[in-house]
Structure formats: structure tokens, C-alpha cells
Design a protein around this motif. Structure first.
Motif, PDB file in Angstrom:
ATOM      1  N   TYR A 241       0.847  -1.193   0.000  1.00 13.07           N
ATOM      2  CA  TYR A 241       0.000   0.000   0.000  1.00 13.07           C
ATOM      3  C   TYR A 241       0.878   1.238   0.000  1.00 13.07           C
ATOM      4  CZ  TYR A 241      -3.270  -3.518   1.649  1.00 13.07           C
ATOM      5  OH  TYR A 241      -4.026  -4.654   1.767  1.00 13.07           O
ATOM      6  N   MET A 242       0.335   2.328  -0.505  1.00 13.68           N
ATOM      7  CA  MET A 242       1.061   3.581  -0.536  1.00 13.68           C
ATOM      8  C   MET A 242       0.093   4.714  -0.236  1.00 13.68           C
ATOM      9  SD  MET A 242       3.335   4.980  -3.685  1.00 13.68           S
ATOM     10  CE  MET A 242       4.308   3.498  -3.611  1.00 13.68           C
ATOM     11  N   CYS A 243       0.565   5.704   0.506  1.00 10.43           N
ATOM     12  CA  CYS A 243      -0.200   6.918   0.757  1.00 10.43           C
ATOM     13  C   CYS A 243       0.595   8.099   0.236  1.00 10.43           C
ATOM     14  CB  CYS A 243      -0.466   7.097   2.253  1.00 10.43           C
ATOM     15  SG  CYS A 243      -1.631   5.915   2.918  1.00 10.43           S
ATOM     16  N   ASN A 244      -0.116   9.124  -0.214  1.00 13.55           N
ATOM     17  CA  ASN A 244       0.569  10.308  -0.722  1.00 13.55           C
ATOM     18  C   ASN A 244      -0.161  11.570  -0.294  1.00 13.55           C
ATOM     19  OD1 ASN A 244      -0.812  11.749  -3.313  1.00 13.55           O
ATOM     20  ND2 ASN A 244      -1.504   9.641  -3.078  1.00 13.55           N
ATOM     21  N   SER A 245       0.584  12.647  -0.271  1.00  8.40           N
ATOM     22  CA  SER A 245       0.025  13.942   0.079  1.00  8.40           C
ATOM     23  C   SER A 245       0.244  14.905  -1.084  1.00  8.40           C
ATOM     24  CB  SER A 245       0.709  14.475   1.346  1.00  8.40           C
ATOM     25  OG  SER A 245       0.210  15.746   1.679  1.00  8.40           O
ATOM     26  N   MET A 246      -0.771  15.013  -1.910  1.00  6.54           N
ATOM     27  CA  MET A 246      -0.771  15.939  -3.045  1.00  6.54           C
ATOM     28  C   MET A 246       0.374  15.683  -4.034  1.00  6.54           C
ATOM     29  SD  MET A 246      -1.896  19.442  -1.043  1.00  6.54           S
ATOM     30  CE  MET A 246      -1.678  20.421  -2.511  1.00  6.54           C
ATOM     31  N   CYS A 247       0.707  14.414  -4.245  1.00  2.00           N
ATOM     32  CA  CYS A 247       1.767  14.085  -5.217  1.00  2.00           C
ATOM     33  C   CYS A 247       1.477  12.726  -5.853  1.00  2.00           C
ATOM     34  CB  CYS A 247       3.135  14.119  -4.556  1.00  2.00           C
ATOM     35  SG  CYS A 247       3.309  12.999  -3.160  1.00  2.00           S
ATOM     36  N   ILE A 248       0.301  12.594  -6.396  1.00  4.41           N
ATOM     37  CA  ILE A 248      -0.142  11.324  -6.955  1.00  4.41           C
ATOM     38  C   ILE A 248       0.776  10.821  -8.074  1.00  4.41           C
ATOM     39  CG2 ILE A 248      -1.794  12.374  -8.578  1.00  4.41           C
ATOM     40  CD1 ILE A 248      -2.212   9.009  -6.712  1.00  4.41           C
ATOM     41  N   GLU A 249       1.318  11.722  -8.876  1.00  2.00           N
ATOM     42  CA  GLU A 249       2.211  11.287  -9.960  1.00  2.00           C
ATOM     43  C   GLU A 249       3.484  10.667  -9.406  1.00  2.00           C
ATOM     44  OE1 GLU A 249       1.288  10.992 -13.083  1.00  2.00           O
ATOM     45  OE2 GLU A 249      -0.646  11.799 -12.451  1.00  2.00           O
ATOM     46  N   ASP A 250       4.029  11.246  -8.335  1.00  2.00           N
ATOM     47  CA  ASP A 250       5.200  10.654  -7.684  1.00  2.00           C
ATOM     48  C   ASP A 250       4.850   9.277  -7.126  1.00  2.00           C
ATOM     49  OD1 ASP A 250       6.714  12.904  -8.244  1.00  2.00           O
ATOM     50  OD2 ASP A 250       6.439  13.786  -6.255  1.00  2.00           O
ATOM     51  N   ALA A 251       3.698   9.172  -6.488  1.00  2.00           N
ATOM     52  CA  ALA A 251       3.266   7.889  -5.918  1.00  2.00           C
ATOM     53  C   ALA A 251       3.117   6.833  -7.012  1.00  2.00           C
ATOM     54  CB  ALA A 251       1.958   8.069  -5.154  1.00  2.00           C
ATOM     55  N   LYS A 252       2.573   7.209  -8.153  1.00  2.00           N
ATOM     56  CA  LYS A 252       2.419   6.263  -9.264  1.00  2.00           C
ATOM     57  C   LYS A 252       3.773   5.794  -9.783  1.00  2.00           C
ATOM     58  CE  LYS A 252      -2.087   7.868 -10.912  1.00  2.00           C
ATOM     59  NZ  LYS A 252      -2.789   8.547 -12.021  1.00  2.00           N
ATOM     60  N   LYS A 253       4.753   6.702  -9.824  1.00  2.00           N
ATOM     61  CA  LYS A 253       6.103   6.321 -10.270  1.00  2.00           C
ATOM     62  C   LYS A 253       6.736   5.331  -9.298  1.00  2.00           C
ATOM     63  CE  LYS A 253       6.975  10.613 -12.746  1.00  2.00           C
ATOM     64  NZ  LYS A 253       7.706  11.893 -12.758  1.00  2.00           N
ATOM     65  N   VAL A 254       6.609   5.608  -8.002  1.00  2.00           N
ATOM     66  CA  VAL A 254       7.164   4.701  -7.003  1.00  2.00           C
ATOM     67  C   VAL A 254       6.443   3.351  -7.069  1.00  2.00           C
ATOM     68  CG1 VAL A 254       7.509   4.300  -4.536  1.00  2.00           C
ATOM     69  CG2 VAL A 254       7.935   6.560  -5.495  1.00  2.00           C
ATOM     70  N   ALA A 255       5.132   3.364  -7.240  1.00  2.00           N
ATOM     71  CA  ALA A 255       4.360   2.125  -7.340  1.00  2.00           C
ATOM     72  C   ALA A 255       4.847   1.289  -8.525  1.00  2.00           C
ATOM     73  CB  ALA A 255       2.871   2.427  -7.469  1.00  2.00           C
ATOM     74  N   ALA A 256       5.132   1.929  -9.644  1.00  2.00           N
ATOM     75  CA  ALA A 256       5.623   1.205 -10.825  1.00  2.00           C
ATOM     76  C   ALA A 256       6.980   0.566 -10.534  1.00  2.00           C
ATOM     77  CB  ALA A 256       5.714   2.142 -12.022  1.00  2.00           C
ATOM     78  N   ILE A 257       7.839   1.277  -9.824  1.00  2.00           N
ATOM     79  CA  ILE A 257       9.154   0.722  -9.464  1.00  2.00           C
ATOM     80  C   ILE A 257       8.974  -0.489  -8.557  1.00  2.00           C
ATOM     81  CG2 ILE A 257      11.272   1.170  -8.162  1.00  2.00           C
ATOM     82  CD1 ILE A 257      11.044   4.107  -9.184  1.00  2.00           C
TER      83      ILE A 257
END
Length: 73
Positions: free
Chosen positions: A16-32
Motif C-alpha cells: 500500500y502507498m499513501c501520498n500527500s498531493m503528489c499522486i504522480e510521484d506515488a504512481k512512479k514509485v508504485a511502478a518501481i
């Protein structure tokens, strides 16, 4: 995550991942994470950080949650 996840790169639990106003960064980390851990139980699930935690961490926070090995004190 590679150092602490149960079974290392063979980790097959949820992530799971949580983000604070940086969904694009979260998506990049999720892909990694998904590329590094091919045995994940599904995709990385991404959620927003709530206002209480977000007020302390600020925008741009990405947090990753997974089951890890037991850490010794």
C-alpha cells in the motif's frame, strides 16, 4: 523495501502507498515497486494521506506499507 520485506525480492504480500498531493510521484514509485517485486499480491494500492497526518508531513509525502521481517532490537 527490498531490505525489509518478507522474503526480500520474492515478497508476495500486499503493498500500500499513501501520498500527500503528489499522486504522480506515488504512481512512479508504485511502478518501481511492481517491477522490482513481480510476485506482489495484486497492484500497489494508492491512497491519499488524511488531513491530520498531512498537516504534519506536508505536500509531497509518499509512504510505502508492506509486511516485513521481524526486526530485532
Amino acid at each position: 523495501m527490498e531490505a525489509y520485506a518478507q522474503n526480500g525480492k520474492d515478497y508476495n504480500g500486499k503493498c500500500y502507498m499513501c501520498n500527500s498531493m503528489c499522486i504522480e510521484d506515488a504512481k512512479k514509485v508504485a511502478a518501481i515497486v511492481e517491477n522490482t517485486f513481480p510476485n506482489l499480491n495484486g497492484k500497489v494500492e494508492i491512497y491519499d494521506i488524511g488531513t491530520v497526518i498531512g498537516s504534519h508531513t506536508g505536500p509531497g509525502t509518499v509512504a510505502l506499507f508492506f509486511w516485513g521481517e521481524k526486526r530485532e532490537d
